[in-house]
Design a protein around this motif. Structure first.
Motif, short mmCIF file in Angstrom:
data_model
loop_
_atom_site.label_atom_id
_atom_site.label_comp_id
_atom_site.label_asym_id
_atom_site.label_seq_id
_atom_site.Cartn_x
_atom_site.Cartn_y
_atom_site.Cartn_z
N LYS A 1 -36.68 2.04 23.27
CA LYS A 1 -35.83 1.59 24.27
C LYS A 1 -35.69 2.58 24.47
CE LYS A 1 -33.50 -2.35 24.46
NZ LYS A 1 -33.97 -3.35 25.04
N HIS A 2 -36.40 3.33 26.48
CA HIS A 2 -36.59 4.09 27.15
C HIS A 2 -35.60 3.86 28.60
CE1 HIS A 2 -40.38 5.19 24.44
NE2 HIS A 2 -40.70 3.90 25.19
N TYR A 3 -34.76 5.07 28.58
CA TYR A 3 -33.60 4.99 29.48
C TYR A 3 -34.34 6.48 30.43
CZ TYR A 3 -30.95 1.81 26.23
OH TYR A 3 -30.67 1.39 25.39
N ILE A 4 -34.43 6.33 31.53
CA ILE A 4 -34.26 6.57 32.66
C ILE A 4 -32.72 7.79 33.28
CG2 ILE A 4 -35.70 7.20 34.93
CD1 ILE A 4 -37.07 4.75 33.60
N ILE A 5 -32.61 8.86 33.25
CA ILE A 5 -31.33 9.28 34.29
C ILE A 5 -32.19 9.65 35.80
CG2 ILE A 5 -29.85 11.95 33.72
CD1 ILE A 5 -30.84 12.12 31.45
#
Length: 51
Positions: A46-50
């Motif tokens: 999973k890639h999360y972006i702030i």
């Protein structure tokens, strides 16, 4: 409760309660976990972006 150590040749050593050690010993003697030996579950990335 006293602590005991249980280990198998293919696992790192773990410290657990005496009840859990006896349960793991019994399960390994009757080969309870043998069916899970070939089980493989791939991990999901999973890639999360702030924002």
């Amino acid at each position: 409760m006293n602590k005991r150590k249980f280990h198998q040749s293919n696992c790192k050593e773990e410290t657990a309660s005496a009840w859990l050690v006896s349960l793991l010993k019994f399960a390994s003697e009757i080969e309870y976990f043998k069916a899970l030996k070939g089980f493989y579950l791939s991990m999901i990335k999973k890639h999360y972006i702030i924002y």
